[in-house]
Design an enzyme around this catalytic site. Structure first.
Site, short mmCIF file in Angstrom:
data_model
loop_
_atom_site.label_atom_id
_atom_site.label_comp_id
_atom_site.label_asym_id
_atom_site.label_seq_id
_atom_site.Cartn_x
_atom_site.Cartn_y
_atom_site.Cartn_z
N SER A 50 0.83 -1.17 0.12
CA SER A 50 0.00 0.05 -0.04
C SER A 50 0.93 1.42 0.01
O SER A 50 1.90 1.07 0.39
CB SER A 50 -0.76 0.00 1.30
OG SER A 50 -1.65 -1.33 1.32
N1 SAH Z 1 -0.89 -5.09 3.82
C1 SAH Z 1 -0.21 -5.21 2.66
C2 SAH Z 1 -0.91 -4.97 1.41
C3 SAH Z 1 -1.16 -5.95 0.65
S1 SAH Z 1 -2.42 -5.88 -0.57
C4 SAH Z 1 1.14 -4.84 2.86
O1 SAH Z 1 1.52 -3.99 3.67
O2 SAH Z 1 1.92 -5.01 1.79
C5 SAH Z 1 -3.68 -6.75 0.12
C6 SAH Z 1 -3.46 -8.24 0.34
O3 SAH Z 1 -4.74 -8.97 0.75
C7 SAH Z 1 -2.95 -9.04 -0.88
O4 SAH Z 1 -1.84 -9.54 -0.63
C8 SAH Z 1 -3.98 -10.14 -1.24
O5 SAH Z 1 -3.59 -11.22 -1.63
C9 SAH Z 1 -4.66 -10.28 0.31
N2 SAH Z 1 -6.18 -10.67 0.44
C10 SAH Z 1 -7.04 -10.52 -0.37
N3 SAH Z 1 -8.14 -11.22 0.06
C11 SAH Z 1 -7.87 -11.76 1.20
C12 SAH Z 1 -8.52 -12.49 2.13
N4 SAH Z 1 -9.72 -12.85 1.96
N5 SAH Z 1 -7.90 -13.04 3.16
C13 SAH Z 1 -6.46 -12.67 3.22
N6 SAH Z 1 -5.82 -12.16 2.37
C14 SAH Z 1 -6.44 -11.38 1.49
#
Ligand code: SAH
Length: 250
Positions: free
Chosen positions: A99
């Site tokens: 993000s």
């Molecule tokens: N917090 C992360 C942002 C990653 S983007 C960081 O700091 O890098 C959001 C993430 O949510 C992705 O990796 C995606 O695979 C995950 N995601 C999407 N749906 C999800 C779910 N149902 N359960 C767990 N993770 C999920």
């Protein structure tokens, strides 16, 4: 013992390489530290510009310190490291992103965690948001639905010395009942609705921050306050753009 010329040459070359790489590392670290401090100023400016949405002119100093301490460049692949301190999301593979730093900072600020808090994150991704949270609280639990990302994040967080983060591979829709209830829940993928199991696993008095909206629409960042009587109150913070919250069967 007298060394031959070639032996001395090898030793000399070896030392030169070693020195070069050591000083190279120091130089890069200094550069990253400098860029990280510049990013802090950019986030501060963005917070001031969006103060009407946030209802404040500046974020908690502890949150800003965590942003200043966590090496974001470690959470992106080598080829993107020169962009690590730009205030924007970056690809982390598998169609996902780390993000935008401003978003990480405001989400962390809005949940108002304390050192003793226990926090659940849905969407580990690179592990960056989890690391920021781990600087501020006792225990962080984080769930990622893409197994290789989950494994990478676990290994990285361990290498960086975070002992207060537990990473789980699975669908975060159901939360992590074993460690519930949580003082705060951070969802970092855009859901079509607030998953009821997450609301259930939030402590009365706790806060959840979650982007809600369709895949091709603007999403709204929502702050949910669970009142001591269990009822909840929702505040719209600002429009955002997150990768979608996916489900296991998709
Ligand atoms: N917090 C992360 C942002 C990653 S983007 C960081 O700091 O890098 C959001 C993430 O949510 C992705 O990796 C995606 O695979 C995950 N995601 C999407 N749906 C999800 C779910 N149902 N359960 C767990 N993770 C999920």
């Amino acid at each position: 013992m007298k060394q031959s010329f070639s032996a001395r040459l090898i030793i000399y070359l070896f030392s030169a390489c070693l020195l070069g790489s050591v000083s190279g590392l120091t130089f890069a670290d200094d550069e990253y530290n400098k860029k990280r401090m510049e990013l802090i100023r950019v986030i501060e400016d963005d917070v001031r510009e969006t103060s009407l949405y946030l209802d404040k002119e500046e974020l908690d100093a502890r949150v800003m310190k965590a942003m200043a301490d966590v090496p974001r460049h470690e959470f992106v692949r080598k080829s993107l490291r020169s962009h690590a301190y730009e205030n924007r999301p970056l690809p982390i593979g598998y169609g996902q992103t780390i993000s935008q730093p401003y978003i990480v900072a405001i989400m962390t600020d809005l949940i108002k965690v304390k050192p003793g808090s226990r926090v659940l994150e849905i969407g580990t991704g690179s592990g960056y948001q989890a690391a920021i949270l781990a600087e501020l609280v006792d225990q962080v639990f984080t769930i990622e639905i893409i197994e290789p990302l989950s494994e990478q994040a676990r290994a990285l967080l361990k290498r960086l010395g975070y002992t207060n983060i537990q990473v789980k591979y699975g669908d975060g829709y159901y939360g992590w009942l074993e460690h519930a209830p949580y003082d705060a829940i951070v969802v970092t993928a855009a859901a079509s609705h607030i998953p009821p199991p997450l609301l259930d696993q939030l402590k009365p008095g706790g806060k959840m921050i979650i982007p809600v909206g369709g895949r091709f629409m603007t999403q709204e960042l929502l702050l949910i306050d669970k009142k001591p009587d269990g009822k909840h109150q929702t505040r719209q913070i600002l429009p955002v753009s997150f990768v979608p919250f996916t489900r296991e069967q998709e």
